[in-house]
Write a protein that holds these residues in place. Structure first.
Motif, mmCIF file in Angstrom:
data_model
loop_
_atom_site.group_PDB
_atom_site.id
_atom_site.type_symbol
_atom_site.label_atom_id
_atom_site.label_comp_id
_atom_site.label_asym_id
_atom_site.label_seq_id
_atom_site.Cartn_x
_atom_site.Cartn_y
_atom_site.Cartn_z
ATOM 1 N N UNK A 1 0.821 -1.202 0.000
ATOM 2 C CA UNK A 1 0.000 0.000 0.000
ATOM 3 C C UNK A 1 0.859 1.257 0.000
ATOM 4 N N UNK A 2 1.910 1.252 0.820
ATOM 5 C CA UNK A 2 2.801 2.417 0.884
ATOM 6 C C UNK A 2 3.536 2.615 -0.436
ATOM 7 N N UNK A 3 4.002 1.529 -1.021
ATOM 8 C CA UNK A 3 4.867 1.626 -2.192
ATOM 9 C C UNK A 3 4.105 1.820 -3.503
ATOM 10 N N UNK A 4 2.780 1.692 -3.474
ATOM 11 C CA UNK A 4 1.966 1.896 -4.672
ATOM 12 C C UNK A 4 1.478 3.340 -4.676
ATOM 13 N N UNK A 5 2.091 4.177 -5.506
ATOM 14 C CA UNK A 5 1.851 5.623 -5.449
ATOM 15 C C UNK A 5 0.383 5.977 -5.619
ATOM 16 N N UNK A 6 -0.331 5.253 -6.487
ATOM 17 C CA UNK A 6 -1.714 5.619 -6.753
ATOM 18 C C UNK A 6 -2.648 5.340 -5.585
ATOM 19 N N UNK A 7 -2.183 4.591 -4.574
ATOM 20 C CA UNK A 7 -3.011 4.387 -3.380
ATOM 21 C C UNK A 7 -3.004 5.618 -2.468
ATOM 22 N N UNK A 8 -1.983 6.466 -2.627
ATOM 23 C CA UNK A 8 -1.990 7.747 -1.922
ATOM 24 C C UNK A 8 -1.562 7.714 -0.473
ATOM 25 N N UNK B 1 6.123 9.419 -2.483
ATOM 26 C CA UNK B 1 5.756 9.144 -3.873
ATOM 27 C C UNK B 1 4.519 9.963 -4.215
ATOM 28 N N UNK B 2 4.529 10.605 -5.357
ATOM 29 C CA UNK B 2 3.411 11.464 -5.736
ATOM 30 C C UNK B 2 2.255 10.640 -6.291
ATOM 31 N N UNK B 3 1.069 10.897 -5.772
ATOM 32 C CA UNK B 3 -0.129 10.222 -6.232
ATOM 33 C C UNK B 3 -1.347 10.966 -5.734
ATOM 34 N N UNK B 4 -2.521 10.488 -6.041
ATOM 35 C CA UNK B 4 -3.742 11.120 -5.523
ATOM 36 C C UNK B 4 -3.815 10.954 -4.011
ATOM 37 N N UNK B 5 -4.465 11.890 -3.335
ATOM 38 C CA UNK B 5 -4.571 11.821 -1.873
ATOM 39 C C UNK B 5 -5.763 10.928 -1.547
ATOM 40 N N UNK B 6 -5.536 9.628 -1.581
ATOM 41 C CA UNK B 6 -6.610 8.645 -1.423
ATOM 42 C C UNK B 6 -6.585 8.019 -0.023
ATOM 43 N N UNK B 7 -5.654 7.097 0.213
ATOM 44 C CA UNK B 7 -5.419 6.460 1.509
ATOM 45 C C UNK B 7 -6.508 5.495 1.960
ATOM 46 N N UNK B 8 -7.441 5.145 1.094
ATOM 47 C CA UNK B 8 -8.455 4.163 1.488
ATOM 48 C C UNK B 8 -7.860 2.766 1.473
ATOM 49 N N UNK B 9 -8.066 2.017 2.548
ATOM 50 C CA UNK B 9 -7.620 0.627 2.597
ATOM 51 C C UNK B 9 -8.555 -0.288 1.822
#
Length: 311
Positions: free
Chosen positions: A112-119, A124-132
């Motif tokens: 989860x941390x290393x996948x940028x698009x998970x936020x 790492x730049x990605x959308x501010x998501x953070x949903x598990x």
């Protein structure tokens, strides 16, 4: 996607967990936070007669399930563990004492941390998501861009235990809209005094706070611990791995409450509450220096073990 455990997430305190579950070697163990499945794989390798019920709210995690008939998989939140597990076992939802062990490895996975698009990452730049999982009611970006200054400050202070919560909240509000994790991390870093930037990444605590709030992690933990204790048979083991003081405090207090006997006022001459302990604390374990060296993310981990006793 049947990746190896370590390619998805390097589990911590594996040997300690396997040893803790020795009394459940031929029973049913619930891995309530399956993640990369490292603990489950170790249990399967150590105990040929064990059955694992693997739960995770993240579909990516469950796609990582080993091809083993002893594993049963459930997509869901461990806060609903009692209902989910009993449904899997064909028992009424509120049935107590149906499993021999419960493992909760809290926090987030390396994947989860290393996948940028998970936020999740401030590196790492990605959308501010953070949903598990899809069950989270909102993305972290909605909190960042919609809460007022006081609400943001309180969130960052409560869930991140961040000393500079007020300054960070003000900077975030002034910089809106913020759309990427990289931009958010930069805003936070600029808001923190230079001296404070030398003790770890300045965005770490704020990202933790946003993640906890987005996924209602502390509420899930409180409910999940109650469910786990209800599910355990007498002699069953509970293992909880925490990574920050908020999680560990909840776990420690719930185990202590479960181990308490009479709660009558001290002035009463005899017990009238008839309360009996439901748990016996077994131990508290930290990673060794060797494990921390091999896996720096294990540095803050704490494993607490308790045993269900007959009420």
């Amino acid at each position: 996607m049947d990746q190896t455990s370590n390619s998805y997430h390097q589990p911590v305190l594996v040997s300690a967990c396997v040893q803790a579950f020795a009394p459940a070697a031929s029973g049913v163990i619930v891995d309530g936070t399956f993640g990369g499945g490292g603990h489950t794989r170790a249990l399967l390798a150590s105990y040929p007669l064990v059955t694992i019920i693997a739960i995770d709210r993240d579909p990516d995690a469950l796609a990582n399930t080993p091809d083993d008939g002893r594993v049963r998989v459930i997509l869901g939140n461990f806060s609903e563990m009692q209902r989910l597990v009993n449904d899997e076992l064909g028992a009424p939802p509120d049935t107590r004492g149906t499993v021999d062990g419960v493992l909760l490895d809290l926090g987030i996975s390396s994947h989860q941390v290393d996948t940028a698009e998970r936020g999740f990452s401030y590196r790492r730049s990605g959308p501010i998501d953070m949903r598990m999982g899809a069950d989270a009611p909102a993305r972290a970006g909605e909190l960042v861009n919609e809460l007022d200054r006081d609400e943001l400050r309180n969130l960052i202070r409560r869930y991140g235990e961040e000393r500079y919560a007020g300054r960070i909240a003000g900077a975030i509000v002034d910089a809106r809209p913020i759309t990427t994790t990289a931009d958010l991390a930069a805003v936070i870093a600029d808001a923190v005094p230079a001296a404070a930037r030398r003790s770890g990444h300045p965005a770490r605590k704020t990202f933790q706070a946003l993640r906890i709030a987005t996924n209602a992690e502390l509420e899930a933990l409180s409910t999940g611990l109650d469910s786990a204790i209800d599910l355990l048979k007498p002699g069953g083991r509970l293992c909880v791995i925490s990574y920050h003081s908020l999680e560990d405090r909840i776990t420690k207090r719930r185990i202590a409450a479960g181990a308490a006997a009479c709660v009558c006022p001290p002035e009463l001459p005899v017990c009238v509450c008839e309360r009996r302990p439901e748990l016996a604390p077994v131990g508290r374990i930290r990673p060794s220096e060797a494990e921390v060296a091999a896996n720096p993310r294990s540095r803050s981990a704490v494993l607490r073990i308790a045993e269900r006793i007959a009420a």
